[in-house]
Design a protein around this motif. Sequence first.
Motif, PDB file in Angstrom:
ATOM      1  N   ASP A 218       0.826  -1.212   0.000  1.00  0.00           N
ATOM      2  CA  ASP A 218       0.000   0.000   0.000  1.00  0.00           C
ATOM      3  C   ASP A 218       0.861   1.263   0.000  1.00  0.00           C
ATOM      4  OD1 ASP A 218      -2.235  -1.579   0.076  1.00  0.00           O
ATOM      5  OD2 ASP A 218      -2.687  -1.220   2.191  1.00  0.00           O
ATOM      6  N   GLY A 219       2.169   1.081   0.185  1.00  0.00           N
ATOM      7  CA  GLY A 219       3.058   2.235   0.215  1.00  0.00           C
ATOM      8  C   GLY A 219       3.468   2.685   1.597  1.00  0.00           C
ATOM      9  N   LYS A 220       3.027   1.982   2.640  1.00  0.00           N
ATOM     10  CA  LYS A 220       3.413   2.321   4.010  1.00  0.00           C
ATOM     11  C   LYS A 220       4.826   1.822   4.278  1.00  0.00           C
ATOM     12  CE  LYS A 220       2.996   3.355   8.443  1.00  0.00           C
ATOM     13  NZ  LYS A 220       2.931   4.760   8.930  1.00  0.00           N
ATOM     14  N   ARG A 221       5.711   2.775   4.621  1.00  0.00           N
ATOM     15  CA  ARG A 221       7.097   2.405   4.872  1.00  0.00           C
ATOM     16  C   ARG A 221       7.454   2.689   6.332  1.00  0.00           C
ATOM     17  NH1 ARG A 221       7.767   5.206  -0.075  1.00  0.00           N
ATOM     18  NH2 ARG A 221       8.936   6.918   0.881  1.00  0.00           N
ATOM     19  N   HIS A 222       7.922   1.651   7.009  1.00  0.00           N
ATOM     20  CA  HIS A 222       8.393   1.802   8.387  1.00  0.00           C
ATOM     21  C   HIS A 222       9.900   2.054   8.304  1.00  0.00           C
ATOM     22  CE1 HIS A 222       4.551   0.419  10.122  1.00  0.00           C
ATOM     23  NE2 HIS A 222       4.516  -0.360   9.062  1.00  0.00           N
ATOM     24  N   SER A 223      10.259   3.309   8.308  1.00  0.00           N
ATOM     25  CA  SER A 223      11.626   3.723   8.030  1.00  0.00           C
ATOM     26  C   SER A 223      12.624   3.202   9.058  1.00  0.00           C
ATOM     27  CB  SER A 223      11.712   5.251   7.979  1.00  0.00           C
ATOM     28  OG  SER A 223      13.045   5.676   7.807  1.00  0.00           O
ATOM     29  N   GLY A 224      13.784   2.846   8.567  1.00  0.00           N
ATOM     30  CA  GLY A 224      14.847   2.387   9.460  1.00  0.00           C
ATOM     31  C   GLY A 224      15.880   3.460   9.732  1.00  0.00           C
ATOM     32  N   LYS A 225      15.653   4.686   9.201  1.00  0.00           N
ATOM     33  CA  LYS A 225      16.655   5.744   9.336  1.00  0.00           C
ATOM     34  C   LYS A 225      16.931   6.084  10.788  1.00  0.00           C
ATOM     35  CE  LYS A 225      17.833  10.373   7.670  1.00  0.00           C
ATOM     36  NZ  LYS A 225      17.386  11.530   6.841  1.00  0.00           N
ATOM     37  N   HIS A 226      15.871   6.376  11.537  1.00  0.00           N
ATOM     38  CA  HIS A 226      16.052   6.714  12.960  1.00  0.00           C
ATOM     39  C   HIS A 226      16.559   5.508  13.741  1.00  0.00           C
ATOM     40  CE1 HIS A 226      15.357   8.165  16.987  1.00  0.00           C
ATOM     41  NE2 HIS A 226      14.535   7.172  17.235  1.00  0.00           N
TER      42      HIS A 226
END
Length: 211
Positions: free
Chosen positions: A36-44
């Motif tokens: 769906d385009g939901k991204r759980h970012s790993g940056k932080h």
Amino acid sequence: MWLLIATCDVPDVDVTEPDAFLGVDLGIANIATTGDGKRHSGKHLNAVRHRNRELRRRLQAKQTKSAKRLLKARRRKESRFARDVNHRISKSIVTEAQRTGRGIALEDLQGIRDRVRLRKPQRVTLHSWSFHQLGGFLGYKAARAGVALIYVDPAFTSQQCSSCGQVDRKNRLDQASFSCTSCGFAEHADVNAARNIAARGETGWAVSHAA
């Protein structure tokens, strides 16, 4: 194509026949991305873990009793941190799947560390992140919610176009970009991979539940 259908001993909960599947792609820049385009970012998360690695390195170099105690406390804190993040990600994914009447299609986690080619700093993050824990949380939360969960072969999902099906390593321009050399379809690379995983989940479920 092989697949595994996840099972979990949760009493009095029947798995609802899914209308479709929500695909989930796992990675480093984004810990989990859905179709769906939901991204759980790993940056932080990666920044926090980098700081923790530096703290551990300094504590290990001291070799004192107090440093060893602090090191153990730091490791317990990191474990709680990873567990909390994985709980929140898995809850979000299962809630969305349940709300939309879909099952969850997840890449099989066996050998994930061997499949992903990364630079050395990213390999450290990959090898220290609890992907299997995330998969386990998805499993029991999905079972508790009556959401179907299926594991699929992730081979070439990052190179395959989710629009026309063409597989070409040139389709993956870089870590974040996907552009099909055949039909011109363009999408975030992780979202495209998640959609391919969803499609494999639908096919696998239909085959395994054929009358």
